[in-house]
Design a protein around this motif. Sequence first.
Motif, PDB file in Angstrom:
ATOM      1  N   ALA A 138       0.827  -1.208   0.000  1.00 58.58           N
ATOM      2  CA  ALA A 138       0.000   0.000   0.000  1.00 58.58           C
ATOM      3  C   ALA A 138       0.861   1.257   0.000  1.00 58.58           C
ATOM      4  O   ALA A 138       0.555   2.249  -0.676  1.00 58.58           O
ATOM      5  CB  ALA A 138      -0.927  -0.003   1.218  1.00 58.58           C
ATOM      6  N   ARG A 139       1.944   1.206   0.731  1.00 59.28           N
ATOM      7  CA  ARG A 139       2.851   2.363   0.792  1.00 59.28           C
ATOM      8  C   ARG A 139       3.525   2.595  -0.548  1.00 59.28           C
ATOM      9  O   ARG A 139       3.652   3.742  -1.009  1.00 59.28           O
ATOM     10  CB  ARG A 139       3.893   2.120   1.880  1.00 59.28           C
ATOM     11  CG  ARG A 139       4.933   3.212   2.061  1.00 59.28           C
ATOM     12  CD  ARG A 139       5.575   3.056   3.424  1.00 59.28           C
ATOM     13  NE  ARG A 139       6.828   3.794   3.546  1.00 59.28           N
ATOM     14  CZ  ARG A 139       7.313   4.200   4.709  1.00 59.28           C
ATOM     15  NH1 ARG A 139       6.661   3.944   5.831  1.00 59.28           N
ATOM     16  NH2 ARG A 139       8.461   4.852   4.767  1.00 59.28           N
ATOM     17  N   ASP A 140       3.953   1.528  -1.211  1.00 56.45           N
ATOM     18  CA  ASP A 140       4.549   1.658  -2.543  1.00 56.45           C
ATOM     19  C   ASP A 140       3.543   2.224  -3.542  1.00 56.45           C
ATOM     20  O   ASP A 140       3.882   3.088  -4.354  1.00 56.45           O
ATOM     21  CB  ASP A 140       5.040   0.293  -3.032  1.00 56.45           C
ATOM     22  CG  ASP A 140       6.442  -0.032  -2.554  1.00 56.45           C
ATOM     23  OD1 ASP A 140       7.115   0.864  -2.016  1.00 56.45           O
ATOM     24  OD2 ASP A 140       6.859  -1.192  -2.712  1.00 56.45           O
ATOM     25  N   GLU A 141       2.308   1.737  -3.473  1.00 58.89           N
ATOM     26  CA  GLU A 141       1.290   2.213  -4.421  1.00 58.89           C
ATOM     27  C   GLU A 141       0.995   3.699  -4.192  1.00 58.89           C
ATOM     28  O   GLU A 141       0.840   4.461  -5.150  1.00 58.89           O
ATOM     29  CB  GLU A 141       0.008   1.397  -4.291  1.00 58.89           C
ATOM     30  CG  GLU A 141      -1.047   1.787  -5.320  1.00 58.89           C
ATOM     31  CD  GLU A 141      -2.252   0.857  -5.325  1.00 58.89           C
ATOM     32  OE1 GLU A 141      -3.083   0.954  -6.243  1.00 58.89           O
ATOM     33  OE2 GLU A 141      -2.357   0.024  -4.387  1.00 58.89           O
ATOM     34  N   ILE A 157       6.567  10.317   9.207  1.00 60.83           N
ATOM     35  CA  ILE A 157       5.635  10.264  10.337  1.00 60.83           C
ATOM     36  C   ILE A 157       5.229   8.823  10.616  1.00 60.83           C
ATOM     37  O   ILE A 157       5.208   8.372  11.779  1.00 60.83           O
ATOM     38  CB  ILE A 157       4.399  11.138  10.064  1.00 60.83           C
ATOM     39  CG1 ILE A 157       4.799  12.615  10.025  1.00 60.83           C
ATOM     40  CG2 ILE A 157       3.328  10.903  11.138  1.00 60.83           C
ATOM     41  CD1 ILE A 157       3.664  13.535   9.617  1.00 60.83           C
ATOM     42  N   GLU A 158       4.912   8.077   9.583  1.00 64.29           N
ATOM     43  CA  GLU A 158       4.506   6.679   9.771  1.00 64.29           C
ATOM     44  C   GLU A 158       5.621   5.851  10.405  1.00 64.29           C
ATOM     45  O   GLU A 158       5.349   4.957  11.210  1.00 64.29           O
ATOM     46  CB  GLU A 158       4.101   6.073   8.425  1.00 64.29           C
ATOM     47  CG  GLU A 158       2.808   6.637   7.877  1.00 64.29           C
ATOM     48  CD  GLU A 158       2.464   6.099   6.505  1.00 64.29           C
ATOM     49  OE1 GLU A 158       1.327   6.318   6.047  1.00 64.29           O
ATOM     50  OE2 GLU A 158       3.335   5.460   5.880  1.00 64.29           O
ATOM     51  N   LYS A 182       4.779   6.335  16.852  1.00 61.96           N
ATOM     52  CA  LYS A 182       4.394   5.030  17.394  1.00 61.96           C
ATOM     53  C   LYS A 182       3.005   5.016  18.012  1.00 61.96           C
ATOM     54  O   LYS A 182       2.344   3.982  18.037  1.00 61.96           O
ATOM     55  CB  LYS A 182       5.419   4.569  18.444  1.00 61.96           C
ATOM     56  CG  LYS A 182       6.834   4.452  17.912  1.00 61.96           C
ATOM     57  CD  LYS A 182       6.916   3.570  16.671  1.00 61.96           C
ATOM     58  CE  LYS A 182       8.335   3.448  16.153  1.00 61.96           C
ATOM     59  NZ  LYS A 182       8.426   2.661  14.905  1.00 61.96           N
ATOM     60  N   ASN A 183       2.527   6.165  18.515  1.00 56.43           N
ATOM     61  CA  ASN A 183       1.194   6.160  19.132  1.00 56.43           C
ATOM     62  C   ASN A 183       0.089   6.531  18.155  1.00 56.43           C
ATOM     63  O   ASN A 183      -1.082   6.571  18.516  1.00 56.43           O
ATOM     64  CB  ASN A 183       1.160   7.098  20.351  1.00 56.43           C
ATOM     65  CG  ASN A 183       1.374   8.562  19.970  1.00 56.43           C
ATOM     66  OD1 ASN A 183       1.371   8.919  18.801  1.00 56.43           O
ATOM     67  ND2 ASN A 183       1.564   9.406  20.981  1.00 56.43           N
ATOM     68  N   VAL A 196       5.010  13.747  16.080  1.00 56.23           N
ATOM     69  CA  VAL A 196       6.217  13.102  16.608  1.00 56.23           C
ATOM     70  C   VAL A 196       6.553  13.737  17.945  1.00 56.23           C
ATOM     71  O   VAL A 196       6.879  14.929  18.020  1.00 56.23           O
ATOM     72  CB  VAL A 196       7.407  13.244  15.635  1.00 56.23           C
ATOM     73  CG1 VAL A 196       8.691  12.734  16.283  1.00 56.23           C
ATOM     74  CG2 VAL A 196       7.131  12.485  14.343  1.00 56.23           C
ATOM     75  N   GLN A 197       6.445  12.940  19.008  1.00 51.02           N
ATOM     76  CA  GLN A 197       6.807  13.391  20.352  1.00 51.02           C
ATOM     77  C   GLN A 197       8.317  13.251  20.531  1.00 51.02           C
ATOM     78  O   GLN A 197       8.992  12.553  19.775  1.00 51.02           O
ATOM     79  CB  GLN A 197       6.076  12.556  21.413  1.00 51.02           C
ATOM     80  CG  GLN A 197       4.632  12.235  21.101  1.00 51.02           C
ATOM     81  CD  GLN A 197       3.722  13.453  21.140  1.00 51.02           C
ATOM     82  OE1 GLN A 197       4.040  14.427  21.807  1.00 51.02           O
ATOM     83  NE2 GLN A 197       2.591  13.400  20.433  1.00 51.02           N
TER      84      GLN A 197
END
Length: 317
Positions: free
Chosen positions: A155-158, A198-199, A203-204, A209-210
């Motif tokens: 999905a990420r590649d597409e 971001i992905e 993590k939450n 991004v914390q």
Amino acid sequence: MRRSRGLLVLCLGLALAKPPPEKRDRVHHGQELSDHPHDDRQGFQYDHEAFLGKEQAKTFDQLTPEESRERLGKIVERIDRDRDGFVTQAELRDWIKHTQNRYIFENVQKNWRDYDRDGDGRIAWPEFKNATYGYYAGEEFGDLEDKQAYRKMLARDERRFKAADRDGDMVATREEFTAFLHPEEFDYMKDIVVTETIEDIDKNGDGYVQVDEYIGDMYTPESGEPEPEWVQSERQQFLDFRDLDRDGRLDRAEIGHWILPQDYDHPEVEAKHLLFESDKDKDERLTKQEILDNWNMFVGSQATNYGEDLTRKHDEL
């Protein structure tokens, strides 16, 4: 399943592996055009490497001045992309950027046939998907242990392929495919680079991004060991320079500012310099003759290995 560039393995590693114990640098840095000082009083080696690329400049001394000027004339014809008989500052900048990124284009060229299965000079999404994931995609990765990770990678590649595909036909030209494989090098792909970052780090799943996520991306502590000084420094960097609005987290704009900083534009500055030094009639553009009259600044009396390069088809660069 095969993928000659190893992109699939890389993506899986990012998805599944813990961050390495050493520092990871996600910042895309603008590269220097040459290691030589940019001082024309000491010579033009900086300009030679900027104009031709470092590797090509190393072989200059194999040609006579006459041969260098002749080949420079052929290069000028390629720089003048609109064929109007003039080289503009923008065309010079694009050429310099191209030579500095030559390794990227050569890498794409090297692996092109692995994906362009029908040989039509373009790569359709199904061609890429089949070459990368093979029969696994059709079977929903049925015999793989971590099916969900592979589904996410597909999905990420597409999504990235669609972002690179500027005309929306899901068939990539050479330039679009280069943008797909190297999105950080293309302005119109910056948004997808931020999204993927971001992905990777968030993590939450809150879309930000914390500070602990920021540190966790570049450092994994060993049990019982004190936090290294560089990690403490990075925490302070987050507070002082990354978190611009001081809300304790990084949003999309702040992440873009961090990983894709607006660095000093070396190709633009060098193009302006070459134009200024060669533009005899001060019309803010260069004729072929103006460049040849100042050939020593562009290529000097050394040789270039463009003999092979000049035989390539233009759309292969």
